[in-house]
Design a protein around this motif. Structure first.
Motif, PDB file in Angstrom:
ATOM      1  N   SER A  13       0.815  -1.225   0.000  1.00  0.00           N
ATOM      2  CA  SER A  13       0.000   0.000   0.000  1.00  0.00           C
ATOM      3  C   SER A  13       0.847   1.273   0.000  1.00  0.00           C
ATOM      4  O   SER A  13       0.449   2.285  -0.583  1.00  0.00           O
ATOM      5  CB  SER A  13      -0.962   0.004   1.191  1.00  0.00           C
ATOM      6  N   TRP A  14       2.031   1.239   0.604  1.00  0.00           N
ATOM      7  CA  TRP A  14       2.856   2.441   0.693  1.00  0.00           C
ATOM      8  C   TRP A  14       3.450   2.864  -0.649  1.00  0.00           C
ATOM      9  O   TRP A  14       3.908   3.994  -0.805  1.00  0.00           O
ATOM     10  CB  TRP A  14       3.954   2.278   1.744  1.00  0.00           C
ATOM     11  N   ILE A  15       3.426   1.956  -1.670  1.00  0.00           N
ATOM     12  CA  ILE A  15       3.937   2.307  -2.996  1.00  0.00           C
ATOM     13  C   ILE A  15       2.838   2.203  -4.063  1.00  0.00           C
ATOM     14  O   ILE A  15       3.028   2.628  -5.196  1.00  0.00           O
ATOM     15  CB  ILE A  15       5.183   1.440  -3.357  1.00  0.00           C
ATOM     16  N   ASN A  16       1.666   1.684  -3.689  1.00  0.00           N
ATOM     17  CA  ASN A  16       0.555   1.541  -4.635  1.00  0.00           C
ATOM     18  C   ASN A  16       0.166   2.910  -5.215  1.00  0.00           C
ATOM     19  O   ASN A  16       0.006   3.879  -4.483  1.00  0.00           O
ATOM     20  CB  ASN A  16      -0.651   0.916  -3.938  1.00  0.00           C
ATOM     21  N   ASP A  17       0.037   2.953  -6.521  1.00  0.00           N
ATOM     22  CA  ASP A  17      -0.307   4.189  -7.248  1.00  0.00           C
ATOM     23  C   ASP A  17       0.687   5.322  -6.993  1.00  0.00           C
ATOM     24  O   ASP A  17       0.330   6.499  -7.052  1.00  0.00           O
ATOM     25  CB  ASP A  17      -1.728   4.649  -6.915  1.00  0.00           C
ATOM     26  N   LYS A  18       1.931   4.959  -6.733  1.00  0.00           N
ATOM     27  CA  LYS A  18       2.972   5.970  -6.499  1.00  0.00           C
ATOM     28  C   LYS A  18       4.231   5.732  -7.322  1.00  0.00           C
ATOM     29  O   LYS A  18       5.178   6.509  -7.238  1.00  0.00           O
ATOM     30  CB  LYS A  18       3.356   6.004  -5.006  1.00  0.00           C
ATOM     31  N   ILE A  19       4.297   4.674  -8.096  1.00  0.00           N
ATOM     32  CA  ILE A  19       5.513   4.360  -8.868  1.00  0.00           C
ATOM     33  C   ILE A  19       5.649   5.353 -10.021  1.00  0.00           C
ATOM     34  O   ILE A  19       4.742   5.501 -10.831  1.00  0.00           O
ATOM     35  CB  ILE A  19       5.502   2.907  -9.369  1.00  0.00           C
ATOM     36  N   SER A  20       6.795   6.023 -10.081  1.00  0.00           N
ATOM     37  CA  SER A  20       7.070   7.003 -11.119  1.00  0.00           C
ATOM     38  C   SER A  20       8.287   6.664 -11.974  1.00  0.00           C
ATOM     39  O   SER A  20       8.485   7.255 -13.029  1.00  0.00           O
ATOM     40  CB  SER A  20       7.275   8.380 -10.497  1.00  0.00           C
ATOM     41  N   SER A  21       9.127   5.725 -11.508  1.00  0.00           N
ATOM     42  CA  SER A  21      10.305   5.312 -12.268  1.00  0.00           C
ATOM     43  C   SER A  21      10.758   3.949 -11.778  1.00  0.00           C
ATOM     44  O   SER A  21      10.380   3.520 -10.683  1.00  0.00           O
ATOM     45  CB  SER A  21      11.439   6.335 -12.117  1.00  0.00           C
ATOM     46  N   PHE A  22      11.529   3.243 -12.601  1.00  0.00           N
ATOM     47  CA  PHE A  22      12.127   1.978 -12.171  1.00  0.00           C
ATOM     48  C   PHE A  22      13.402   1.708 -12.931  1.00  0.00           C
ATOM     49  O   PHE A  22      13.621   2.242 -14.015  1.00  0.00           O
ATOM     50  CB  PHE A  22      11.143   0.799 -12.287  1.00  0.00           C
ATOM     51  N   LYS A  23      14.258   0.877 -12.298  1.00  0.00           N
ATOM     52  CA  LYS A  23      15.522   0.531 -12.941  1.00  0.00           C
ATOM     53  C   LYS A  23      16.033  -0.815 -12.424  1.00  0.00           C
ATOM     54  O   LYS A  23      15.608  -1.289 -11.376  1.00  0.00           O
ATOM     55  CB  LYS A  23      16.582   1.611 -12.705  1.00  0.00           C
ATOM     56  N   TYR A  24      16.946  -1.382 -13.186  1.00  0.00           N
ATOM     57  CA  TYR A  24      17.650  -2.581 -12.754  1.00  0.00           C
ATOM     58  C   TYR A  24      18.558  -2.159 -11.601  1.00  0.00           C
ATOM     59  O   TYR A  24      19.227  -1.130 -11.682  1.00  0.00           O
ATOM     60  CB  TYR A  24      18.492  -3.147 -13.892  1.00  0.00           C
ATOM     61  N   CYS A  25      18.575  -2.933 -10.511  1.00  0.00           N
ATOM     62  CA  CYS A  25      19.409  -2.521  -9.383  1.00  0.00           C
ATOM     63  C   CYS A  25      20.112  -3.721  -8.745  1.00  0.00           C
ATOM     64  O   CYS A  25      19.796  -4.829  -9.015  1.00  0.00           O
ATOM     65  CB  CYS A  25      18.571  -1.808  -8.331  1.00  0.00           C
TER      66      CYS A  25
END
Length: 147
Positions: free
Chosen positions: A135-147
């Motif tokens: 829930s703390w990241i739901n509908d909040k993702i704005s970017s992603f990357k391989y890490c």
């Protein structure tokens, strides 16, 4: 004559250096999908996919927006880039819209609250699928990357 040889050597050196720079900066073509259908099995091998609804479901059009799904085989610094108009539907994109994710890569993926990999971070391992992100990241993702 001596000046001509020096100029020729410098020119050959510049051409060789330019060729080396081009060879080292060339990358493989990356792709982005904006029409992934409902279902975790629709995410291609070696891709990261995000859906706007839980359980890998594309959202319904509401108010002229189609909250769909997106996939990529590269780092994405701004999920808001994925916008398009198709007939009478205007797709909002996936900025702050993802509720389920699939990592079909062999690497760990980090999802971020803000563009350019900032803010809260949510990590998932290779091959992981989340039908409902926390829930703390739901509908909040704005970017992603391989890490």
């Amino acid at each position: 004559m001596k000046l001509r040889r020096t100029v020729s050597r410098v020119a050959v050196g510049v051409v060789a250096l330019a060729g080396a720079v081009v060879a080292t900066t060339t990358t493989a073509n990356a792709s982005i999908l904006t029409d992934i259908q409902t279902g975790s099995g629709k995410c291609p091998a070696n891709w990261v996919c995000l859906w706007s609804e839980n359980n890998f479901v594309r959202g319904s059009p509401a108010g002229g927006y189609d909250f769909g799904a997106v996939g990529a085989n590269e780092n994405i610094s701004d999920m808001g880039k994925f916008k398009f108009e198709k007939d009478y539907w205007r797709w909002k994109g996936m900025q702050d819209s993802a509720s389920s994710v699939v990592n079909n890569t062999g690497s760990r993926i980090c999802f971020y609250e803000h563009n350019n990999y900032g803010g809260l971070e949510f990590r998932i391992g290779p091959g992981e699928q989340w039908a409902s992100v926390p829930s703390w990241i739901n509908d909040k993702i704005s970017s992603f990357k391989y890490c």
